[in-house]
Design a protein around this motif. Structure first.
Motif, PDB file in Angstrom:
ATOM      1  N   ARG A  11      -5.962  38.029  10.898  1.00 14.02           N
ATOM      2  CA  ARG A  11      -6.944  39.029  11.311  1.00 14.02           C
ATOM      3  C   ARG A  11      -6.450  40.437  10.964  1.00 14.02           C
ATOM      4  O   ARG A  11      -7.220  41.273  10.482  1.00 14.02           O
ATOM      5  CB  ARG A  11      -7.183  38.907  12.818  1.00 14.02           C
ATOM      6  CG  ARG A  11      -8.271  39.771  13.341  1.00 14.02           C
ATOM      7  CD  ARG A  11      -9.621  39.225  12.918  1.00 14.02           C
ATOM      8  NE  ARG A  11     -10.661  40.068  13.472  1.00 14.02           N
ATOM      9  CZ  ARG A  11     -11.824  40.258  12.918  1.00 14.02           C
ATOM     10  NH1 ARG A  11     -12.106  39.626  11.804  1.00 14.02           N
ATOM     11  NH2 ARG A  11     -12.716  41.024  13.474  1.00 14.02           N
ATOM     12  N   GLY A  12      -5.205  40.726  11.153  1.00 18.39           N
ATOM     13  CA  GLY A  12      -4.640  42.039  10.814  1.00 18.39           C
ATOM     14  C   GLY A  12      -4.659  42.292   9.311  1.00 18.39           C
ATOM     15  O   GLY A  12      -4.939  43.409   8.863  1.00 18.39           O
ATOM     16  N   MET A  13      -4.377  41.266   8.508  1.00 17.14           N
ATOM     17  CA  MET A  13      -4.417  41.425   7.050  1.00 17.14           C
ATOM     18  C   MET A  13      -5.855  41.638   6.570  1.00 17.14           C
ATOM     19  O   MET A  13      -6.093  42.408   5.645  1.00 17.14           O
ATOM     20  CB  MET A  13      -3.783  40.216   6.360  1.00 17.14           C
ATOM     21  CG  MET A  13      -2.266  40.180   6.514  1.00 17.14           C
ATOM     22  SD  MET A  13      -1.420  38.976   5.484  1.00 17.14           S
ATOM     23  CE  MET A  13      -2.097  37.448   6.027  1.00 17.14           C
ATOM     24  N   GLN A  14      -6.819  40.965   7.206  1.00 12.56           N
ATOM     25  CA  GLN A  14      -8.215  41.183   6.852  1.00 12.56           C
ATOM     26  C   GLN A  14      -8.625  42.626   7.151  1.00 12.56           C
ATOM     27  O   GLN A  14      -9.295  43.269   6.351  1.00 12.56           O
ATOM     28  CB  GLN A  14      -9.115  40.220   7.621  1.00 12.56           C
ATOM     29  CG  GLN A  14      -9.074  38.799   7.117  1.00 12.56           C
ATOM     30  CD  GLN A  14      -9.923  37.863   7.969  1.00 12.56           C
ATOM     31  OE1 GLN A  14     -10.307  38.204   9.084  1.00 12.56           O
ATOM     32  NE2 GLN A  14     -10.178  36.670   7.437  1.00 12.56           N
ATOM     33  N   LEU A  15      -8.229  43.116   8.308  1.00 18.26           N
ATOM     34  CA  LEU A  15      -8.546  44.501   8.667  1.00 18.26           C
ATOM     35  C   LEU A  15      -7.879  45.489   7.705  1.00 18.26           C
ATOM     36  O   LEU A  15      -8.477  46.490   7.312  1.00 18.26           O
ATOM     37  CB  LEU A  15      -8.134  44.796  10.102  1.00 18.26           C
ATOM     38  CG  LEU A  15      -8.995  44.142  11.188  1.00 18.26           C
ATOM     39  CD1 LEU A  15      -8.382  44.386  12.561  1.00 18.26           C
ATOM     40  CD2 LEU A  15     -10.393  44.674  11.131  1.00 18.26           C
ATOM     41  N   ALA A  16      -6.643  45.225   7.314  1.00 14.37           N
ATOM     42  CA  ALA A  16      -5.946  46.098   6.364  1.00 14.37           C
ATOM     43  C   ALA A  16      -6.645  46.072   5.007  1.00 14.37           C
ATOM     44  O   ALA A  16      -6.802  47.113   4.345  1.00 14.37           O
ATOM     45  CB  ALA A  16      -4.487  45.676   6.224  1.00 14.37           C
ATOM     46  N   GLY A  17      -7.108  44.890   4.576  1.00 13.09           N
ATOM     47  CA  GLY A  17      -7.832  44.779   3.307  1.00 13.09           C
ATOM     48  C   GLY A  17      -9.142  45.541   3.337  1.00 13.09           C
ATOM     49  O   GLY A  17      -9.493  46.245   2.376  1.00 13.09           O
ATOM     50  N   VAL A  18      -9.893  45.429   4.436  1.00 17.46           N
ATOM     51  CA  VAL A  18     -11.153  46.166   4.575  1.00 17.46           C
ATOM     52  C   VAL A  18     -10.873  47.661   4.592  1.00 17.46           C
ATOM     53  O   VAL A  18     -11.607  48.448   3.986  1.00 17.46           O
ATOM     54  CB  VAL A  18     -11.909  45.712   5.849  1.00 17.46           C
ATOM     55  CG1 VAL A  18     -13.064  46.642   6.169  1.00 17.46           C
ATOM     56  CG2 VAL A  18     -12.405  44.289   5.690  1.00 17.46           C
ATOM     57  N   PHE A  19      -9.812  48.072   5.257  1.00 13.74           N
ATOM     58  CA  PHE A  19      -9.456  49.495   5.301  1.00 13.74           C
ATOM     59  C   PHE A  19      -9.120  50.018   3.896  1.00 13.74           C
ATOM     60  O   PHE A  19      -9.579  51.092   3.504  1.00 13.74           O
ATOM     61  CB  PHE A  19      -8.265  49.699   6.248  1.00 13.74           C
ATOM     62  CG  PHE A  19      -7.826  51.116   6.364  1.00 13.74           C
ATOM     63  CD1 PHE A  19      -8.610  52.045   7.051  1.00 13.74           C
ATOM     64  CD2 PHE A  19      -6.645  51.551   5.776  1.00 13.74           C
ATOM     65  CE1 PHE A  19      -8.211  53.359   7.157  1.00 13.74           C
ATOM     66  CE2 PHE A  19      -6.246  52.868   5.865  1.00 13.74           C
ATOM     67  CZ  PHE A  19      -7.024  53.778   6.568  1.00 13.74           C
ATOM     68  N   ILE A  20      -8.367  49.265   3.145  1.00 11.04           N
ATOM     69  CA  ILE A  20      -8.000  49.676   1.774  1.00 11.04           C
ATOM     70  C   ILE A  20      -9.247  49.715   0.888  1.00 11.04           C
ATOM     71  O   ILE A  20      -9.420  50.638   0.088  1.00 11.04           O
ATOM     72  CB  ILE A  20      -6.909  48.747   1.201  1.00 11.04           C
ATOM     73  CG1 ILE A  20      -5.596  48.993   1.935  1.00 11.04           C
ATOM     74  CG2 ILE A  20      -6.731  48.967  -0.298  1.00 11.04           C
ATOM     75  CD1 ILE A  20      -4.506  48.033   1.581  1.00 11.04           C
ATOM     76  N   LEU A  21     -10.162  48.740   1.018  1.00 10.93           N
ATOM     77  CA  LEU A  21     -11.407  48.763   0.248  1.00 10.93           C
ATOM     78  C   LEU A  21     -12.263  49.970   0.631  1.00 10.93           C
ATOM     79  O   LEU A  21     -12.895  50.587  -0.221  1.00 10.93           O
ATOM     80  CB  LEU A  21     -12.195  47.477   0.462  1.00 10.93           C
ATOM     81  CG  LEU A  21     -11.688  46.248  -0.288  1.00 10.93           C
ATOM     82  CD1 LEU A  21     -12.498  45.021   0.099  1.00 10.93           C
ATOM     83  CD2 LEU A  21     -11.757  46.466  -1.784  1.00 10.93           C
TER      84      LEU A  21
END
Length: 169
Positions: A11-21
């Motif tokens: 879940r944290g990696m998904q949030l980090a990916g969305v933030f970077i996008l």
């Protein structure tokens, strides 16, 4: 060797990916706004430079002929409509085209206003279906519509049409 359980971090990696996008999308949006503003500034600069050059030429011409009251002191060119529709030219192309036509018609500066009828016929003959090449990558054909002389200013309405080159053989 033991690996940590990544199931806890999905879940944290998904949030980090969305933030970077989101950061990338924001950067693209800001860059496109900057490019649009820069392009508008560039066109405004070119338009103002052409107006400044025109005004300087008008001032030189008016100073040269200020004591002569029966001569053509300046030339004003305008693009007219062709059968109810106007050729859409950007400001830079329009300014360059007017500049080139004005150079061709500069022989009329200082001519007597009483000979305007022969001058108008001469101007039509000079510019009859004349092709101005390589104006921002395109060629244009110019036709004079109306020639009017008022207050020592020769006003000319013209039509500018894109010119299609003949195929090379």
């Amino acid at each position: 060797m033991r690996l940590p359980p990544f199931e806890r971090y999905i879940r944290g990696m998904q949030l980090a990916g969305v933030f970077i996008l989101g950061m990338l999308a924001g950067a693209v949006l800001l860059n496109s706004l900057f490019v649009a503003q820069f392009e508008a500034l560039y066109h405004t600069k070119n338009e103002l430079e052409s107006k400044l050059e025109q005004y300087e030429q008008d001032i030189r011409g008016l100073n040269q002929y200020k004591n002569q009251h029966t001569v053509i002191k300046s030339i004003q060119l305008r693009l007219a409509e062709n059968n109810g529709k106007r050729t859409h030219l950007d400001k830079v192309t329009e300014a360059e085209l007017i500049k080139r036509v004005k150079e061709d018609l500069s022989i009329f500066l200082g001519q007597s206003i009483y000979e305007v009828d022969s001058d108008a016929k001469f101007a039509r003959k000079i510019l009859e279906r004349k092709v101005y090449e390589d104006i921002n990558g395109k060629d244009y054909v110019v036709e004079l519509q109306t020639v009017l002389l008022a207050d020592n200013v020769l006003q000319i309405w013209m039509i500018a049409l894109p010119h299609a080159k003949a195929p090379a053989s």
